[in-house]
Design a protein around this motif. Structure first.
Motif, PDB file in Angstrom:
ATOM      1  N   HIS A  11       0.827  -0.976  -0.045  1.00  0.00           N
ATOM      2  CA  HIS A  11      -0.058   0.006  -0.104  1.00  0.00           C
ATOM      3  C   HIS A  11       0.873   1.150   0.105  1.00  0.00           C
ATOM      4  O   HIS A  11       1.931   1.234   0.308  1.00  0.00           O
ATOM      5  N   VAL A  41       1.171   5.601   0.760  1.00  0.00           N
ATOM      6  CA  VAL A  41       0.590   6.962   1.334  1.00  0.00           C
ATOM      7  C   VAL A  41       1.580   7.971   0.949  1.00  0.00           C
ATOM      8  O   VAL A  41       3.050   7.629   0.900  1.00  0.00           O
ATOM      9  N   ASP A  91       1.403  14.970  -1.259  1.00  0.00           N
ATOM     10  CA  ASP A  91       0.998  15.632  -2.696  1.00  0.00           C
ATOM     11  C   ASP A  91       2.275  16.620  -3.175  1.00  0.00           C
ATOM     12  O   ASP A  91       1.870  17.810  -3.122  1.00  0.00           O
ATOM     13  N   LEU A 148      -1.791   8.641   8.582  1.00  0.00           N
ATOM     14  CA  LEU A 148      -2.239   7.823   7.374  1.00  0.00           C
ATOM     15  C   LEU A 148      -1.612   6.788   7.193  1.00  0.00           C
ATOM     16  O   LEU A 148      -2.474   5.747   6.908  1.00  0.00           O
ATOM     17  N   ARG A 198      -3.078   4.140   9.547  1.00  0.00           N
ATOM     18  CA  ARG A 198      -4.464   3.943   9.339  1.00  0.00           C
ATOM     19  C   ARG A 198      -4.499   3.039   8.022  1.00  0.00           C
ATOM     20  O   ARG A 198      -5.317   1.931   7.889  1.00  0.00           O
ATOM     21  N   SER A 199      -3.661   3.222   7.155  1.00  0.00           N
ATOM     22  CA  SER A 199      -3.333   2.330   5.801  1.00  0.00           C
ATOM     23  C   SER A 199      -3.188   0.882   6.288  1.00  0.00           C
ATOM     24  O   SER A 199      -3.740  -0.175   5.940  1.00  0.00           O
ATOM     25  N   VAL A 245      -6.986  -0.921   0.240  1.00  0.00           N
ATOM     26  CA  VAL A 245      -6.634   0.233   0.553  1.00  0.00           C
ATOM     27  C   VAL A 245      -5.868   0.946  -0.943  1.00  0.00           C
ATOM     28  O   VAL A 245      -4.947   0.453  -1.412  1.00  0.00           O
ATOM     29  N   ALA A 246      -6.749   2.013  -1.209  1.00  0.00           N
ATOM     30  CA  ALA A 246      -6.048   2.716  -2.401  1.00  0.00           C
ATOM     31  C   ALA A 246      -4.739   3.562  -2.024  1.00  0.00           C
ATOM     32  O   ALA A 246      -4.692   4.018  -0.962  1.00  0.00           O
ATOM     33  N   ARG A 247      -4.247   3.770  -3.200  1.00  0.00           N
ATOM     34  CA  ARG A 247      -3.106   4.890  -2.656  1.00  0.00           C
ATOM     35  C   ARG A 247      -3.824   6.159  -2.230  1.00  0.00           C
ATOM     36  O   ARG A 247      -4.628   6.775  -2.814  1.00  0.00           O
ATOM     37  N   GLN A 248      -3.248   6.903  -1.261  1.00  0.00           N
ATOM     38  CA  GLN A 248      -3.766   8.065  -0.503  1.00  0.00           C
ATOM     39  C   GLN A 248      -2.670   9.114  -0.370  1.00  0.00           C
ATOM     40  O   GLN A 248      -1.555   8.662  -0.076  1.00  0.00           O
ATOM     41  N   GLN A 249      -3.104  10.420  -0.764  1.00  0.00           N
ATOM     42  CA  GLN A 249      -1.968  11.325  -0.325  1.00  0.00           C
ATOM     43  C   GLN A 249      -2.615  12.658   0.257  1.00  0.00           C
ATOM     44  O   GLN A 249      -4.081  12.288   0.532  1.00  0.00           O
ATOM     45  N   ILE A 250      -1.685  13.321   1.317  1.00  0.00           N
ATOM     46  CA  ILE A 250      -2.308  14.458   1.941  1.00  0.00           C
ATOM     47  C   ILE A 250      -1.830  15.824   1.231  1.00  0.00           C
ATOM     48  O   ILE A 250      -0.885  15.730   0.628  1.00  0.00           O
TER      49      ILE A 250
END
Length: 336
Positions: free
Chosen positions: A164, A166, A169, A302, A305-306, A316-321
């Protein structure tokens, strides 16, 4: 011969607090169904007895070690170091211990050895702080029976079920920095880029290009150190100053400011400068540095949580802040 007193057990806490063993367990696991006055009574008993949870016994019951393995590059650079701190703090909040492996080479053999080391410790999951292309390539070839979270801005994360990702951005942050300089009235923005084998440097370069469009000036590739920025600043003074500079990190910006100050160049009147990271002390550069802030605490949370979602079997999709622009004196001229 005297026998050493045994350490207090959960049953002792329950007896002193006048509650059941299950209630003590609920308090320890922060279960919401416990009344505040009961929680206070149990916590008071824990403090009075000096009770400590037996992690080994808990692992036998839950089949979880409560340990997170973290692979991080052996560097003092602000980004990776702050990411590690943010991750450790977030893990501690949810009750995980962190075991860290710092490595200097990210070839397949070294990465495999680090992962095997953690698996031998029985970790529940692995987090890999992966700032360079070399890291991502190495981890893609390793099979892991536990969830792995890649903390990286890499867009092309290998499609591996246990893996996964994270990140922050970085492109968004670079767009904010570049647009800010254009909004100050500068016709063009020069970008001093970081090493292009780093994902962050690649994304910051691309974000700058997206805002500048096809008419963007040629970027200047450098390292990450203030010394690189200093040498570039001296060269710019000799060969011609741009109107505005977006530096790929605060250390490069610091070196530029040093060179300009040394040669009598006024910032921001003669040249505006923006950095990236908002590292400790950036507000006290001369002049205070406009920069892009990354929330490393949020990034750590993050990542945790992932992993928790992966434990629960959730895809779990790729996530960015997002990143945040912090405007200070180095980019804004004083009104006349």
């Amino acid at each position: 011969m005297t026998t050493a007193a045994r350490p207090p057990a959960m049953s002792d806490v329950a007896q002193l607090a006048g509650v059941s063993h299950q209630t003590v367990s609920r308090v320890l696991n922060d279960h919401p169904s416990v009344r505040p006055e009961t929680r206070d009574r149990v916590n008071d008993a824990i403090a009075r007895l000096g009770y400590r949870r037996n992690s080994a016994a808990r692992a036998l019951v839950t089949r979880r070690s409560g340990t997170l393995g973290v692979v991080t590059p052996a560097t003092a650079l602000y980004g990776p170091t702050s990411t590690l701190v943010g991750l450790e703090e977030a893990a501690r909040v949810v009750g995980w211990y962190v075991s860290v492996a710092t490595i200097r080479q990210f070839d397949g053999e070294t990465m495999h050895a680090a992962v095997e080391h953690f698996l031998g410790q029985g970790v529940d999951g692995i987090a890999i702080i992966a700032p360079t292309t070399e890291v991502a390539q190495a981890i893609a070839a390793i099979a892991s029976p536990v969830p792995v979270v890649l903390i990286s801005s890499a867009s092309d994360v290998p499609p591996v079920p246990h893996l996964h990702a994270v990140g922050v951005d970085q492109r968004h942050g670079a767009r904010l920095a570049t647009q800010h300089l254009l909004d100050q009235g500068h016709a063009a923005v020069v970008h001093v880029a970081g090493p292009q084998d780093w994902f962050d440097a690649q994304d910051r370069l691309e974000g700058w290009r997206e805002v500048c469009g096809p008419g963007a000036p040629e970027h200047i590739e450098a390292g990450w150190d203030a010394a690189d920025g200093y040498e570039l600043g001296l060269r710019m003074v000799r060969e011609g100053l741009p109107s505005a500079i977006f530096a790929a990190n605060d250390q490069l910006a610091l070196g530029l400011l040093h060179a300009f100050w040394e040669r009598g160049v006024r910032v921001p009147d003669d040249v505006a400068v923006v950095g990236f990271d908002d590292e400790v002390g950036a507000a006290h550069y001369t002049p205070p540095l406009t920069t892009v802030r990354q929330d490393f605490g949020a990034l750590g949370r993050l990542a945790v949580r992932s992993l928790e979602a992966a434990f629960a079997g959730t895809d779990v999709a790729r996530q960015q802040i997002p990143a945040e622009l912090v405007v200070r004196r180095s980019s804004v001229r004083t009104a006349v």
